[in-house]
Design a protein around this motif. Structure first.
Motif, PDB file in Angstrom:
ATOM      1  N   ARG A 159       1.366  -1.181   0.375  1.00  0.00           N
ATOM      2  CA  ARG A 159       0.223  -0.072  -0.128  1.00  0.00           C
ATOM      3  C   ARG A 159       0.889   1.080  -0.431  1.00  0.00           C
ATOM      4  NH1 ARG A 159      -2.649  -2.843  -1.636  1.00  0.00           N
ATOM      5  NH2 ARG A 159      -4.626  -4.444  -0.578  1.00  0.00           N
ATOM      6  N   LYS A 160       0.468   2.180  -0.533  1.00  0.00           N
ATOM      7  CA  LYS A 160       1.546   3.691  -0.602  1.00  0.00           C
ATOM      8  C   LYS A 160       0.552   3.919   0.406  1.00  0.00           C
ATOM      9  CE  LYS A 160       1.751   3.091  -6.017  1.00  0.00           C
ATOM     10  NZ  LYS A 160       1.796   4.522  -7.173  1.00  0.00           N
ATOM     11  N   LYS A 177      -2.492  15.047  12.602  1.00  0.00           N
ATOM     12  CA  LYS A 177      -2.833  15.309  11.415  1.00  0.00           C
ATOM     13  C   LYS A 177      -1.256  14.942   9.984  1.00  0.00           C
ATOM     14  CE  LYS A 177      -6.811  16.068  12.585  1.00  0.00           C
ATOM     15  NZ  LYS A 177      -7.788  15.485  12.241  1.00  0.00           N
ATOM     16  N   ASN A 178      -1.593  14.854   8.709  1.00  0.00           N
ATOM     17  CA  ASN A 178      -0.723  14.512   8.455  1.00  0.00           C
ATOM     18  C   ASN A 178       0.382  13.296   8.583  1.00  0.00           C
ATOM     19  OD1 ASN A 178      -0.674  16.605   6.494  1.00  0.00           O
ATOM     20  ND2 ASN A 178       0.378  17.947   8.069  1.00  0.00           N
ATOM     21  N   CYS A 179      -0.110  12.951   9.628  1.00  0.00           N
ATOM     22  CA  CYS A 179       0.659  11.007  10.013  1.00  0.00           C
ATOM     23  C   CYS A 179      -0.017   9.474   8.745  1.00  0.00           C
ATOM     24  CB  CYS A 179      -0.323  10.428  11.319  1.00  0.00           C
ATOM     25  SG  CYS A 179       0.301   8.828  11.652  1.00  0.00           S
ATOM     26  N   LEU A 180       1.199   9.272   8.553  1.00  0.00           N
ATOM     27  CA  LEU A 180       1.230   8.222   7.601  1.00  0.00           C
ATOM     28  C   LEU A 180       0.648   7.230   7.768  1.00  0.00           C
ATOM     29  CD1 LEU A 180       4.404   9.587   5.370  1.00  0.00           C
ATOM     30  CD2 LEU A 180       1.537   9.820   5.400  1.00  0.00           C
ATOM     31  N   GLY A 181       0.990   6.519   9.713  1.00  0.00           N
ATOM     32  CA  GLY A 181       0.776   5.403   9.922  1.00  0.00           C
ATOM     33  C   GLY A 181       1.508   4.979  10.663  1.00  0.00           C
ATOM     34  N   MET A 219      -4.104  -0.980   8.921  1.00  0.00           N
ATOM     35  CA  MET A 219      -3.611  -2.146   8.873  1.00  0.00           C
ATOM     36  C   MET A 219      -2.779  -2.667   8.141  1.00  0.00           C
ATOM     37  SD  MET A 219      -5.223  -3.810  12.684  1.00  0.00           S
ATOM     38  CE  MET A 219      -6.258  -4.980  11.643  1.00  0.00           C
ATOM     39  N   GLU A 220      -2.656  -2.046   6.609  1.00  0.00           N
ATOM     40  CA  GLU A 220      -2.342  -3.024   5.866  1.00  0.00           C
ATOM     41  C   GLU A 220      -0.866  -1.970   5.361  1.00  0.00           C
ATOM     42  OE1 GLU A 220      -4.633  -2.246   2.318  1.00  0.00           O
ATOM     43  OE2 GLU A 220      -6.661  -3.175   3.222  1.00  0.00           O
ATOM     44  N   PHE A 221       0.116  -3.263   5.069  1.00  0.00           N
ATOM     45  CA  PHE A 221       1.418  -3.017   5.549  1.00  0.00           C
ATOM     46  C   PHE A 221       1.787  -2.006   3.930  1.00  0.00           C
ATOM     47  CE2 PHE A 221       1.350  -6.598   7.906  1.00  0.00           C
ATOM     48  CZ  PHE A 221       2.589  -6.705   9.064  1.00  0.00           C
ATOM     49  N   ILE A 222       3.025  -0.905   4.647  1.00  0.00           N
ATOM     50  CA  ILE A 222       3.377   0.109   3.382  1.00  0.00           C
ATOM     51  C   ILE A 222       5.019  -0.838   3.250  1.00  0.00           C
ATOM     52  CG2 ILE A 222       3.963   2.189   3.132  1.00  0.00           C
ATOM     53  CD1 ILE A 222       1.507   2.838   5.289  1.00  0.00           C
ATOM     54  N   TYR A 223       5.670  -0.993   4.509  1.00  0.00           N
ATOM     55  CA  TYR A 223       6.497  -1.471   4.201  1.00  0.00           C
ATOM     56  C   TYR A 223       7.355  -2.478   5.002  1.00  0.00           C
ATOM     57  CZ  TYR A 223      11.701  -1.481   3.715  1.00  0.00           C
ATOM     58  OH  TYR A 223      13.031  -0.950   3.837  1.00  0.00           O
ATOM     59  N   CYS A 224       8.390  -3.443   4.781  1.00  0.00           N
ATOM     60  CA  CYS A 224       8.740  -4.339   5.065  1.00  0.00           C
ATOM     61  C   CYS A 224       9.778  -4.856   4.917  1.00  0.00           C
ATOM     62  CB  CYS A 224       7.555  -5.791   5.428  1.00  0.00           C
ATOM     63  SG  CYS A 224       8.229  -6.794   6.086  1.00  0.00           S
ATOM     64  N   LEU A 225      11.083  -4.391   6.349  1.00  0.00           N
ATOM     65  CA  LEU A 225      12.153  -5.556   6.246  1.00  0.00           C
ATOM     66  C   LEU A 225      12.448  -6.390   7.278  1.00  0.00           C
ATOM     67  CD1 LEU A 225      14.702  -4.446   5.026  1.00  0.00           C
ATOM     68  CD2 LEU A 225      15.090  -2.525   6.768  1.00  0.00           C
ATOM     69  N   ASN A 342      -1.460  -7.651   2.472  1.00  0.00           N
ATOM     70  CA  ASN A 342      -2.633  -7.189   2.121  1.00  0.00           C
ATOM     71  C   ASN A 342      -3.794  -7.656   1.003  1.00  0.00           C
ATOM     72  OD1 ASN A 342      -1.131  -5.176   3.251  1.00  0.00           O
ATOM     73  ND2 ASN A 342       0.315  -4.534   2.213  1.00  0.00           N
ATOM     74  N   PHE A 343      -2.825  -8.931   0.413  1.00  0.00           N
ATOM     75  CA  PHE A 343      -4.073  -8.832  -0.448  1.00  0.00           C
ATOM     76  C   PHE A 343      -5.648  -9.593  -0.282  1.00  0.00           C
ATOM     77  CE2 PHE A 343      -5.641 -12.697  -3.096  1.00  0.00           C
ATOM     78  CZ  PHE A 343      -6.383 -12.068  -4.314  1.00  0.00           C
ATOM     79  N   ILE A 344      -5.334 -10.477   1.161  1.00  0.00           N
ATOM     80  CA  ILE A 344      -6.712 -11.115   1.757  1.00  0.00           C
ATOM     81  C   ILE A 344      -6.965 -10.161   2.872  1.00  0.00           C
ATOM     82  CG2 ILE A 344      -7.186 -12.133   3.671  1.00  0.00           C
ATOM     83  CD1 ILE A 344      -4.993 -14.152   2.717  1.00  0.00           C
TER      84      ILE A 344
END
Length: 403
Positions: A159-160, A177-181, A219-225, A342-344
């Motif tokens: 997700r973006k 405000k302006n919080c991305l996650g 609760m969808e992933f934007i990034y994972c390391l 994310n897909f599910i």
């Protein structure tokens, strides 16, 4: 001197009897040989059933696939952690976008089922051979093929980040405000080699891998390391995520919520230390200061990333138990599990693993576009003042009467 007819007849009978005796002896040797082969096969197999025939194996495969695609969503969810419709759409997506191709003896739906069943139940290769009636080599090859195809979907399934709007009425995120996650780290157990065990040993004494996850308001992933040793500090993992070419992007003017393990700096808003923070610590009591009010609101919003990791590990058993895969393979599997999560969430109407949480429908929000990104973690006075001002605003906007 010529033999008489009686002597010739006797010689023929003797020759025929000798040939018959040799033939019977040869047949006896064949019988003993096949008996020995049968005895050896009986030692290798505990029992001989009709499933060991080629037709029987194919019937077993067809029966298992019918449990997934034809016996309803309950059995399909139990086996591959998604309903029948979502499973079919995933197979189509992996074929069209992931480049997954079937072979002459195995179809795409069976390949995907083998991979999903493996990560959902964390089964070993010999158990998968019995379940799917496939050889160990086929199981390994299929898992690697499907894993490569899933990872190719990262540009589609990740997700973006989208900021929380000024007019947002979400009770959890409207204060930021302006919080991305939100972001957080978790530990995934791995089977490290003897010389690397100390590097992967966590503070709790287990052998694990450090995973950094960033989720949005849904609760969808934007990034994972994934891949860092369990002994690595969370701040070190975050710094590595920021400097990677395809790492975490944090535009200036926006930020993520973090826990107290991270520094409070530009782009990352952490709670006040030394104050109550976790929701279970309140026990129904109200905050008594600006710092406690900020921590309560902060914890309510940031709890989404903890719930996302909880759902992820509930669905995929390979993330909560030690697996037989190598560390490099587990790193790829963690990323694949986040993509499938994310897909599910986007396709499943009612998921058994999400019924414990409130399903929220996010509104359409503009994407973040900013060329100037945050590349370093450096605490600053300005960001500390921003947090203090935000805490004061939350305290002033409290809804109950002051004493």
């Amino acid at each position: 001197m010529a033999r008489c007819p009686k002597q010739r007849k006797k010689a023929v009978i003797v020759a025929v009897s000798m040939y018959l005796e040799l033939l019977l002896y040869f047949i006896k040797l064949l019988v003993q040989y096949y008996d020995a082969l049968e005895a050896e096969g009986a030692q290798m197999l505990e029992h001989v059933s009709s499933w060991e025939t080629p037709i029987g194996r194919q019937l077993a495969r067809n029966s298992f696939m019918r449990c997934i695609v034809s016996h309803g969503d309950i059995s399909c969810t139990m086996l591959v952690r998604m309903n029948c419709r979502t499973f079919q759409k995933l197979c189509k997506l992996l074929r069209d976008e992931g480049g997954l191709r079937c072979t002459w003896n195995i179809e795409i739906d069976e390949m995907v089922a083998i991979f999903l069943y493996t990560i959902a139940h964390n089964e070993k290769n010999h158990h998968l051979q019995v379940t799917f009636r496939r050889s160990g080599e086929t199981i390994c090859r299929v898992i690697k093929s499907v894993l490569r195809s899933v990872l190719k979907l990262h540009s589609i399934l990740l997700r973006k980040p989208k900021p929380d709007l000024e007019n947002s009425d979400d009770p959890k995120w409207k204060h930021f405000k302006n919080c991305l996650g939100a972001l957080d780290g978790t530990i995934v157990n791995v089977r490290a080699t003897k010389e690397n065990q100390e590097r992967y040993r966590t503070r709790k004494g287990t052998i694990g891998m450090n995973v950094l996850g960033v989720v949005d308001q849904n609760m969808e992933f934007i990034y994972c390391l994934a891949g860092w040793e369990g002994s690595a500090h969370d701040g070190r993992v975050l710094r590595d995520a920021l400097i990677r070419p395809n790492g975490l992007k944090v535009p200036r003017g926006y930020y993520y919520l973090t826990d107290a393990g991270y520094s409070n700096c530009e782009g990352f808003l952490s709670p006040f230390r030394g104050q109550r923070y976790h929701l279970k610590e309140w026990g129904g009591r109200r905050p008594r200061s600006t710092e406690e009010m900020f921590n309560m609101r902060h914890s309510t919003a940031r709890n989404g990333v903890e719930r996302a990791f909880g759902i992820l590990k509930m669905r995929w058993a390979i993330l909560r138990d030690t697996t037989w895969f190598s560390t490099e393979m587990v790193t790829k599997i963690v990323n694949a599990c986040c993509l499938l999560h994310n897909f599910i969430r986007g396709e499943n109407g009612a998921d058994v693993f999400e019924r414990l949480y409130i399903d929220e429908d996010p509104e359409e929000e503009p994407e973040v576009v900013d060329e100037e990104l945050i590349l370093h973690i450096q605490p600053s006075v300005q960001w500390t003042e921003f947090r203090q001002q935000l805490a004061g605003d939350l305290w002033a906007a409290r809804s109950w009467a002051t004493s």
